[in-house]
Design a protein around this motif. Structure first.
Motif, short mmCIF file in Angstrom:
data_model
loop_
_atom_site.label_atom_id
_atom_site.label_comp_id
_atom_site.label_asym_id
_atom_site.label_seq_id
_atom_site.Cartn_x
_atom_site.Cartn_y
_atom_site.Cartn_z
N GLY A 45 0.81 -1.22 0.00
CA GLY A 45 0.00 0.00 0.00
C GLY A 45 0.84 1.26 0.00
O GLY A 45 0.43 2.29 0.55
N GLY A 46 2.04 1.16 -0.59
CA GLY A 46 2.93 2.32 -0.65
C GLY A 46 3.66 2.59 0.65
O GLY A 46 4.38 3.59 0.75
N LYS A 47 3.51 1.72 1.65
CA LYS A 47 4.16 1.91 2.94
C LYS A 47 5.19 0.82 3.21
O LYS A 47 5.10 -0.28 2.67
N LEU A 48 6.16 1.14 4.07
CA LEU A 48 7.29 0.25 4.34
C LEU A 48 7.00 -0.65 5.52
O LEU A 48 6.64 -0.19 6.61
N MET A 49 7.18 -1.95 5.31
CA MET A 49 6.95 -2.94 6.36
C MET A 49 8.24 -3.16 7.16
O MET A 49 9.32 -3.34 6.59
N ASP A 50 8.15 -3.15 8.47
CA ASP A 50 9.26 -3.49 9.37
C ASP A 50 10.51 -2.64 9.12
O ASP A 50 11.65 -3.12 9.27
N PHE A 51 10.34 -1.37 8.77
CA PHE A 51 11.50 -0.53 8.48
C PHE A 51 12.45 -0.44 9.66
O PHE A 51 13.67 -0.50 9.49
N GLU A 52 11.90 -0.27 10.86
CA GLU A 52 12.77 -0.10 12.03
C GLU A 52 13.66 -1.32 12.24
O GLU A 52 14.85 -1.19 12.57
N GLY A 53 13.11 -2.51 12.05
CA GLY A 53 13.90 -3.73 12.20
C GLY A 53 15.00 -3.82 11.15
O GLY A 53 16.14 -4.20 11.46
N HIS A 54 14.68 -3.47 9.92
CA HIS A 54 15.68 -3.53 8.85
C HIS A 54 16.79 -2.51 9.10
O HIS A 54 17.98 -2.81 8.87
N PHE A 55 16.42 -1.33 9.57
CA PHE A 55 17.45 -0.33 9.85
C PHE A 55 18.35 -0.79 10.99
O PHE A 55 19.58 -0.65 10.90
#
Length: 285
Positions: free
Chosen positions: A40-50
């Motif tokens: 939906g144009g949004k990032l999943m689990d960004f904090e974990g990946h960072f």
């Protein structure tokens, strides 16, 4: 429309993005990467990946070229510029271009190379999630620091090709008689309602989808056991499945020619996939 990619501070048409032949990511696989899903144009689990990216850089004594805020902004900009509603953002950071080939690390004066690009993919309605996948087992002969997400992916690629030649979808890697993980995913079995997966160590990648899923499973009062398991135990399990950034939760229905459970996606894996997607979308950035 040409895909727009990010390279060292610039947004460029993909055909215009150039990297030196002396870049250490090219000549030594001296680079780390992350893949963040877009729904939906949004990032999943960004904090974990960072957080995992920061850990990988630290483990390899590599510079941190961008802050969290800068990386998030670039991710969002690429998603917008390329009109990605569903797919992935690939990020790679290498130790950079020292100007020649040398085994010794260059000084910190050499800037890291940062590459990012998007890929469109059908993640929510994946056919494999409905039918399940077949896997084979192969020896795990990778280097001993699989917890660092490097671009050293030749053997996983070879294992994927072994699976294809055998008429399967993926390989589960086996070390000292126990399953470590898949070629690009974490591995699980289900027995008597218990979700079983290998404990974290240097032997496996610390999956971001894995961490989120186990958290959601615990909140849903599902029992999780972190321990080693064998291929024979997996073949005798009620269900099996994998998790990954681009696969979410995908059932495994066959291992080395043996059907798992009823030979079709089981209720636990299907419930976990639904749970991960629902909770992940709520937390997406």
């Amino acid at each position: 429309m040409s895909r727009i990619v990010y390279l060292n501070g610039e947004y460029l048409p993909e055909a215009d993005a150039k990297i030196s032949i002396f870049d250490r990511g090219f000549v030594f696989a001296d680079a780390v990467y992350e893949v963040t899903s877009v729904i939906g144009g949004k990032l999943m689990d960004f904090e974990g990946h960072f957080a995992r990216l920061q850990r990988s850089l630290n483990e390899l004594d590599m510079q941190h070229p961008l802050t969290r805020e800068e990386l998030l902004s670039i991710h969002r900009e690429l998603v917008e510029k390329n009109g990605v509603s569903e797919g992935m953002v690939y990020l790679q950071i290498s130790r950079g271009n020292p100007g020649d080939r040398d085994f010794l690390f260059p000084s910190d004066e050499v800037a890291p190379t940062v590459v990012m690009f998007t890929q469109v993919a059908n993640l929510l309605d994946s056919p494999k999630a409905k039918t399940g996948i077949k896997v084979i087992s192969v020896d795990d002969i990778r280097w001993g620091r699989r917890d660092i997400k490097t671009v050293q992916l030749l053997y996983p690629s070879m294992a994927k090709m072994m699976a294809k030649k055998a008429g399967a979808d993926d390989s589960w890697l086996v070390q000292d008689g126990f399953v470590t993980e898949g070629t690009a995913n974490n591995a699980y079995i289900v027995k008597n309602g218990k979700i079983i997966t290998r404990q974290l160590s240097n032997d496996i990648l610390h999956g971001i989808t894995r961490a989120a899923l186990l958290k959601y499973a615990a909140e849903a009062q599902m029992e999780v056991v972190e321990r080693n398991f064998t291929i024979a135990e997996a073949q005798a399990a009620d269900e099996a499945f994998i998790t990954g950034a681009s696969t979410f939760v995908t059932p495994v229905v066959e291992i080395d020619g043996t059907a798992i459970g009823a030979g079709k996606p089981g209720p636990v894996a299907l419930r976990l996939r639904e749970l991960y997607i629902d909770e992940g979308r709520k937390a997406a950035l």
